[in-house]
Design an enzyme around this catalytic site. Sequence first.
Site, PDB file in Angstrom:
ATOM      1  N   ASP A 181       0.873  -1.160   0.000  1.00 33.07           N
ATOM      2  CA  ASP A 181       0.000   0.000   0.000  1.00 33.07           C
ATOM      3  C   ASP A 181       0.922   1.226   0.000  1.00 33.07           C
ATOM      4  O   ASP A 181       2.138   1.095   0.205  1.00 33.07           O
ATOM      5  CB  ASP A 181      -0.884  -0.032   1.254  1.00 33.07           C
ATOM      6  CG  ASP A 181      -1.724   1.214   1.397  1.00 33.07           C
ATOM      7  OD1 ASP A 181      -2.360   1.627   0.411  1.00 33.07           O
ATOM      8  OD2 ASP A 181      -1.744   1.789   2.503  1.00 33.07           O
ATOM      9  N   ASP A 185      -0.088   5.191   1.040  1.00 35.42           N
ATOM     10  CA  ASP A 185      -0.324   6.108   2.169  1.00 35.42           C
ATOM     11  C   ASP A 185      -0.314   5.337   3.477  1.00 35.42           C
ATOM     12  O   ASP A 185      -1.070   4.382   3.649  1.00 35.42           O
ATOM     13  CB  ASP A 185      -1.697   6.785   2.024  1.00 35.42           C
ATOM     14  CG  ASP A 185      -1.694   7.945   1.053  1.00 35.42           C
ATOM     15  OD1 ASP A 185      -1.022   8.936   1.344  1.00 35.42           O
ATOM     16  OD2 ASP A 185      -2.369   7.844   0.016  1.00 35.42           O
ATOM     17  N   ASP A 214      -1.530  -0.709   6.056  1.00 34.09           N
ATOM     18  CA  ASP A 214      -1.727  -0.053   7.350  1.00 34.09           C
ATOM     19  C   ASP A 214      -3.200   0.148   7.680  1.00 34.09           C
ATOM     20  O   ASP A 214      -3.540   0.359   8.830  1.00 34.09           O
ATOM     21  CB  ASP A 214      -1.025   1.310   7.380  1.00 34.09           C
ATOM     22  CG  ASP A 214      -1.747   2.343   6.537  1.00 34.09           C
ATOM     23  OD1 ASP A 214      -2.022   3.435   7.042  1.00 34.09           O
ATOM     24  OD2 ASP A 214      -2.043   2.056   5.361  1.00 34.09           O
TER      25      ASP A 214
END
Length: 193
Positions: A8, A10, A169
């Site tokens: 991922d 961000d 995250d």
Amino acid sequence: MSRGFLFDLDGTLSDTDGVHQQMWKELLAPMGYECDSTFYKENISGRHNFELFKRFLPAGTSDEVIEEWGDKKESGFRVIAKEMKLLQPLAGLLDLVQQITQRDLKRACVTNACRKNAEFMLGELNLVEFFQELVIGEECDRPKPHPDPYLVGMEKLGVTAEESVVFEDSPSGILAAKRANVGLIIGVLTTQT
């Protein structure tokens, strides 16, 4: 054996929530919303701009206007991040990048960020050359939390779910990887987790 590494962007490669929250705070204040960290985490983080602006703007706002607001938010994000030099790789990321590169393993960035932001962030982090593929959630049939972005990423890399490792995250990203039956999902502890 793990052959494909899907990251991922961000919050996984760089902790960007502070910049995003600042932009949302500036855009939502005139609408009467106070975008503190609790409001941001509970109502905004990990969600798509279109869905969010559809919720925050008056009912009946056209899709075109909603998209314009999203573009305004994202261009502001890029300006703030660039001017303040806020994009830094998370601790340990560059060592991991080096190990993956030395082993010539396959790698993709799989993100719900818009293409302009993803390309900007990867450039600022000096990771453009590291990633062999860039998968944008909104360019798939369905973005995260649906499995589509990870399924597309694995297909582009030519790896199976069992051979893949995902670094995420956000709860929506972890759910997407789980729904894609990824063999190993590694949760990255930043502001989402």
